[in-house]
Design a protein around this motif. Structure first.
Motif, PDB file in Angstrom:
ATOM      1  N   VAL A  10      17.155 -33.907  -2.099  1.00 61.48           N
ATOM      2  CA  VAL A  10      16.487 -34.682  -3.141  1.00 61.48           C
ATOM      3  C   VAL A  10      15.116 -35.081  -2.624  1.00 61.48           C
ATOM      4  CG1 VAL A  10      16.567 -36.725  -4.624  1.00 61.48           C
ATOM      5  CG2 VAL A  10      18.693 -35.550  -4.013  1.00 61.48           C
ATOM      6  N   ALA A  11      14.087 -34.821  -3.419  1.00 60.89           N
ATOM      7  CA  ALA A  11      12.715 -35.121  -3.010  1.00 60.89           C
ATOM      8  C   ALA A  11      11.877 -35.433  -4.238  1.00 60.89           C
ATOM      9  CB  ALA A  11      12.114 -33.937  -2.247  1.00 60.89           C
ATOM     10  N   GLY A  12      10.666 -35.899  -4.010  1.00 57.91           N
ATOM     11  CA  GLY A  12       9.774 -36.162  -5.127  1.00 57.91           C
ATOM     12  C   GLY A  12       9.397 -34.877  -5.835  1.00 57.91           C
ATOM     13  N   ASP A  13       8.961 -33.874  -5.068  1.00 64.88           N
ATOM     14  CA  ASP A  13       8.597 -32.574  -5.625  1.00 64.88           C
ATOM     15  C   ASP A  13       9.728 -31.588  -5.399  1.00 64.88           C
ATOM     16  OD1 ASP A  13       6.124 -33.443  -6.450  1.00 64.88           O
ATOM     17  OD2 ASP A  13       5.091 -32.774  -4.635  1.00 64.88           O
ATOM     18  N   CYS A  14       9.997 -30.753  -6.388  1.00 65.56           N
ATOM     19  CA  CYS A  14      11.055 -29.760  -6.261  1.00 65.56           C
ATOM     20  C   CYS A  14      10.678 -28.683  -5.252  1.00 65.56           C
ATOM     21  CB  CYS A  14      11.351 -29.143  -7.631  1.00 65.56           C
ATOM     22  SG  CYS A  14      12.974 -28.356  -7.727  1.00 65.56           S
ATOM     23  N   ALA A  38      16.207 -36.764   2.004  1.00 67.12           N
ATOM     24  CA  ALA A  38      17.543 -37.050   1.488  1.00 67.12           C
ATOM     25  C   ALA A  38      18.301 -35.740   1.370  1.00 67.12           C
ATOM     26  CB  ALA A  38      17.449 -37.732   0.126  1.00 67.12           C
ATOM     27  N   VAL A  39      19.270 -35.528   2.269  1.00 65.71           N
ATOM     28  CA  VAL A  39      19.940 -34.234   2.371  1.00 65.71           C
ATOM     29  C   VAL A  39      21.447 -34.412   2.457  1.00 65.71           C
ATOM     30  CG1 VAL A  39      20.274 -32.206   3.855  1.00 65.71           C
ATOM     31  CG2 VAL A  39      17.974 -33.101   3.462  1.00 65.71           C
ATOM     32  N   LEU A  40      22.163 -33.570   1.730  1.00 69.43           N
ATOM     33  CA  LEU A  40      23.618 -33.473   1.799  1.00 69.43           C
ATOM     34  C   LEU A  40      23.968 -32.062   2.241  1.00 69.43           C
ATOM     35  CD1 LEU A  40      26.656 -34.150   1.049  1.00 69.43           C
ATOM     36  CD2 LEU A  40      26.088 -33.340  -1.245  1.00 69.43           C
ATOM     37  N   ILE A  60      15.841 -32.225  -7.309  1.00 67.43           N
ATOM     38  CA  ILE A  60      17.002 -31.858  -6.513  1.00 67.43           C
ATOM     39  C   ILE A  60      17.119 -30.340  -6.482  1.00 67.43           C
ATOM     40  CG2 ILE A  60      18.578 -32.030  -8.487  1.00 67.43           C
ATOM     41  CD1 ILE A  60      20.721 -33.057  -6.525  1.00 67.43           C
ATOM     42  N   ALA A  61      17.494 -29.809  -5.331  1.00 68.07           N
ATOM     43  CA  ALA A  61      17.674 -28.360  -5.178  1.00 68.07           C
ATOM     44  C   ALA A  61      18.842 -28.116  -4.242  1.00 68.07           C
ATOM     45  CB  ALA A  61      16.409 -27.708  -4.631  1.00 68.07           C
ATOM     46  N   SER A 120      17.405 -22.606 -12.912  1.00 66.04           N
ATOM     47  CA  SER A 120      18.542 -22.053 -12.166  1.00 66.04           C
ATOM     48  C   SER A 120      19.003 -22.960 -11.030  1.00 66.04           C
ATOM     49  CB  SER A 120      18.184 -20.672 -11.609  1.00 66.04           C
ATOM     50  OG  SER A 120      19.301 -20.056 -11.010  1.00 66.04           O
ATOM     51  N   GLY A 121      19.178 -24.240 -11.344  1.00 66.05           N
ATOM     52  CA  GLY A 121      19.697 -25.164 -10.345  1.00 66.05           C
ATOM     53  C   GLY A 121      18.661 -25.934  -9.564  1.00 66.05           C
ATOM     54  N   GLU A 122      17.379 -25.636  -9.768  1.00 62.50           N
ATOM     55  CA  GLU A 122      16.305 -26.449  -9.197  1.00 62.50           C
ATOM     56  C   GLU A 122      15.874 -27.402 -10.298  1.00 62.50           C
ATOM     57  OE1 GLU A 122      15.671 -25.355  -5.971  1.00 62.50           O
ATOM     58  OE2 GLU A 122      17.138 -23.820  -6.456  1.00 62.50           O
ATOM     59  N   LEU A 123      16.070 -28.716 -10.104  1.00 65.23           N
ATOM     60  CA  LEU A 123      15.879 -29.675 -11.178  1.00 65.23           C
ATOM     61  C   LEU A 123      14.863 -30.750 -10.810  1.00 65.23           C
ATOM     62  CD1 LEU A 123      19.274 -29.042 -11.017  1.00 65.23           C
ATOM     63  CD2 LEU A 123      19.072 -30.209 -13.199  1.00 65.23           C
TER      64      LEU A 123
END
Length: 326
Positions: free
Chosen positions: A261-265, A293-295, A222-223, A176-179
């Motif tokens: 964006v991170a190594g672990d979800c 890493a954040v947007l 990415i989440a 559901s959008g957590e990849l």
């Protein structure tokens, strides 16, 4: 490319993978489902017999033995609560339930101030004690843990670890959008993930008509958290499901969405919620201190403006880059 999917956590999981020649796809399907089912059985507030529900019902002053996965997630959640000064609080459950965003049918309405204060009195991430040697947690009394902001990301990681144990090296896991992506697509191209504009069906998908940015995702997760996901309106005012544990009320920032964006979800998932509570300025500062890493997309009239950390800028792909076609 092989695509597998199934139900979990009130939504669905999807895995796209390049299966080894000798892979038993049906066994992979069962194995993935078993991984996400284990997360639900341990950490769901919607399941009365889950390990988490058992902990939340435990008598005051009792030590509760926890399964390894649950213990590790709780340990991570408490550390983030400490680092964020309580902006992220895994004991926020009473407030989540009070505002109608927890398990069970509840009316969506603004609670009375007295009820908000009563729910806040039950919070206390810093009252939970961990015994790492025996993997136990102390229920201090009345504490209700809700891991919704981190368990889905952890489930994504668990599926990824299962796939790699089974010899699958090229995959994209989506709950559901957590990849989480590893390896490459067929032909060697990187997995490309689109970050949708707030208000679209989900926060991060492989393709979509409302794309804000496109990332090449390799060996990363990415989440996306957003104010458009779960909310209700009362007397013409919108209330987000992101509750600030420090005030007991939904956040009122200009943030429309946070993508991490991170190594672990698990890390990416929890970071988004933390920044949604902290707000843009404090949230960006918190993320930059951690090298995350954040947007952040902020409401700006009828549109959006973005704020990014330096670590996120390094990951950007030109937005006009065409999405891959099967």
């Amino acid at each position: 490319m092989t695509t597998l999917s199934g139900p979990t956590m009130g939504t669905t999981w999807t895995v796209k993978l390049v299966a080894p020649r000798d892979a038993d796809v049906a066994r992979l399907q069962r194995g993935i489902q078993a991984e996400v089912d284990r997360v639900v059985a341990q950490m769901s507030t919607y399941e009365a017999d889950s390990d988490l529900s058992r902990f939340n019902r435990a008598p005051a002053g009792t030590w509760q033995e926890l399964p390894p996965e649950f213990f590790d997630v709780l340990d991570h959640a408490l550390a983030l609560a400490h680092d964020s000064g309580g902006a992220y609080d895994p004991t926020v459950g009473p407030l989540v339930n009070l505002w109608g965003f927890g398990p069970g049918a509840r009316e969506h309405k603004v609670p009375a101030d007295a009820d908000i204060q009563a729910a806040r009195a039950r919070l206390g991430w810093d009252r939970i004690r961990l015994d790492r040697e025996r993997r136990r947690a102390l229920q201090p009394g009345g504490v209700y843990v809700d891991l919704s902001a981190i368990a889905k990301g952890f489930g994504t990681d668990q599926v990824a670890r299962y796939l790699e144990r089974d010899g699958v090296q090229d995959y994209l896991v989506d709950i559901s959008g957590e990849l989480r992506a590893h390896g490459t697509r067929p032909g060697g191209a990187p997995w490309q993930v689109a970050i949708e504009k707030p208000g679209a069906a989900s926060g991060a998908v492989e393709r979509g008509d409302q794309v804000w940015r496109v990332l090449a995702l390799k060996d990363r997760s990415i989440a996306t958290s957003g104010d458009y996901r779960h909310f209700f309106e009362d007397a013409g005012r919108s209330y987000s499901h992101h509750i600030d544990p420090r005030t007991g009320r939904p956040v009122e920032h200009r943030i429309a969405s946070v993508t991490t964006v991170a190594g672990d979800c698990m890390d990416a998932d929890a970071m988004g919620t933390t920044i949604m509570v902290l707000g843009a300025e404090a949230g960006l500062a918190f993320a930059e201190r951690r090298g995350a890493a954040v947007l952040i997309l902020l409401h700006d009239g009828d549109g959006f403006v973005e704020r990014t950390t330096p670590a996120f800028v390094a990951l950007l792909v030109e937005a006009a880059l065409p999405l891959p076609r099967e």
